[in-house]
Design an enzyme around this catalytic site. Structure first.
Site, mmCIF file in Angstrom:
data_model
loop_
_atom_site.group_PDB
_atom_site.id
_atom_site.type_symbol
_atom_site.label_atom_id
_atom_site.label_comp_id
_atom_site.label_asym_id
_atom_site.label_seq_id
_atom_site.Cartn_x
_atom_site.Cartn_y
_atom_site.Cartn_z
ATOM 1 C CB SER A 123 32.671 58.552 7.168
ATOM 2 O OG SER A 123 33.971 58.339 6.672
ATOM 3 C CE1 TYR A 148 32.846 53.180 9.574
ATOM 4 C CE2 TYR A 148 34.275 53.845 7.761
ATOM 5 C CZ TYR A 148 33.545 54.170 8.879
ATOM 6 O OH TYR A 148 33.493 55.464 9.295
ATOM 7 C CE LYS A 152 29.948 55.694 9.684
ATOM 8 N NZ LYS A 152 29.312 56.282 10.844
#
Ligand code: UFG
Length: 332
Positions: A123, A148, A152
């Site tokens: 991302s 979150y 990643k």
């Protein structure tokens, strides 16, 4: 190629399965259905004429994965992960467990089964607050604003370390900007549970009269109209980017990093206007305070994917809005 697709019933996974089938590949879906429905498999069959093999399985279940992998695979695309920024701040351990431990478990199972070609769902969040725009792949991956985002960054690091330790691995890190829209048939799309936290699914529900108005988070950013700028990219373009990575990078050991975006940014108000124009529905909005953790602007430099993968996003914002709306108004 026969490809294991973790999270293949989810938003980006399901669209990629459609593209893979269309390109003559054989995707096999594993999904724990924590944020997806099994009916997606039937919808994929309706679109493509091929019903992909499906296993309800969690990627943390190494034994189960090994059993599926016994059938023999050429590659894996790893989409299975939790992705709600807000939820990740409330339940960080669940995020680290699902995303980071889940990836480790998957990699162990793949290595044991001799599959060392992985395409990973990363991302733009790994860039943190971009220091220059557009964002290029060689920009440092920095600090995330929430658990979150950290998962990643960590998963990318796990993959880099693994490839260093065993150079026979072939890893593609695909960094998505803001995937939106749906398959043009309206049969598959993004199906957030509860009130959506992302912009386009929220707008879709306002346009449908299911929510009263959109709250625009911040009207005082240093952008053309004061609202946040993002690189919205059609989910079918993102799906085709995966097929391009699979076809181009097969047999090329190393870690390969690509931005998947359009290369241009739109403000929140531009997206609202485009949605209204495309659907003919009003999208009332109210400008409120900034959302913590949001960056002012982020859009991609997409030259690397164009040069090395021969991939470029081809669908514009109007197509993203039209397909989002078709999905919103199709019976689930
Ligand atoms: N926005 C609103 N109102 C809303 C929702 C969003 O004004 O109700 C604005 C945001 O402030 C932002 C833009 O719309 O300016 C896009 O917001 P999204 O939540 O749709 O997307 P983000 O760019 O915040 O998040 C996306 C992915 C995340 C990822 C992040 C950073 O959804 O998974 O990019 O890369 F972490």
């Amino acid at each position: 190629m026969r490809v294991l697709i973790t999270g293949g019933a989810g938003f980006i996974g399901s669209h990629t399965v459609v593209s893979l089938i269309g390109s003559g590949h054989e995707p096999v879906i594993v999904d724990n259905l924590s944020n997806a429905r099994e009916s997606v498999v039937g919808r994929i069959a309706e679109i493509t004429g091929v019903r992909p093999e499906f296993h309800r399985l969690d990627v943390r279940d190494s034994e189960g994965l090994r059993r599926v992998l016994d059938a023999g695979f050429d590659a894996c695309m790893h989409f299975a992960a939790l992705k709600s920024v807000g939820e990740s701040t409330e339940e960080p351990l669940r995020y680290y467990d699902n995303n980071v431990s889940g990836t480790v478990s998957l990699l162990e199972a793949l290595a044991t089964s001799g599959v060392r070609f992985l395409v990973f769902s990363s991302s733009a969040t790994v860039y943190g607050e971009p220091t220059t725009l557009p964002v290029t792949e060689d920009m440092p991956t920095g600090s995330a604003a929430n658990p979150y985002g950290w998962t990643k960054i960590m998963m990318e690091q796990v993959l880099r370390d693994l490839q260093l330790a065993d150079p026979t691995w072939n890893v593609a890190l695909l960094r998505y900007f803001n995937p939106v829209g749906a398959h043009h048939t309206g049969l598959i799309g993004e199906d957030p549970q509860g009130v959506p936290s992302n912009l386009m699914p929220y707008i879709a529900r306002v346009a449908a009269g299911l929510l009263p108005h959109l709250s625009v988070f911040g009207g005082d950013y240093p952008t053309p109209d004061g609202t946040g700028v993002r690189d919205y990219v059609h989910v079918m373009d993102v799906a085709e980017g995966h097929v391009a990575a699979l076809d181009t990078l097969a047999g090329r050991r190393g870690v390969h990093v690509y931005n998947l975006g359009t290369g241009r940014g739109h403000t929140v108000l531009e997206v609202v206007k485009a949605y209204e124009e495309t659907t003919g529905r009003p999208v009332p909005y109210e400008i409120v305070g900034r959302r913590p953790g949001d960056v002012a602007a982020s859009w991609a430099n997409v030259d690397k994917a164009a040069e090395e993968l021969s991939w470029r996003a081809s669908r514009d914002l109007a197509a993203m809005c039209a397909d989002s709306w078709r999905w919103q108004t199709t019976a689930r």
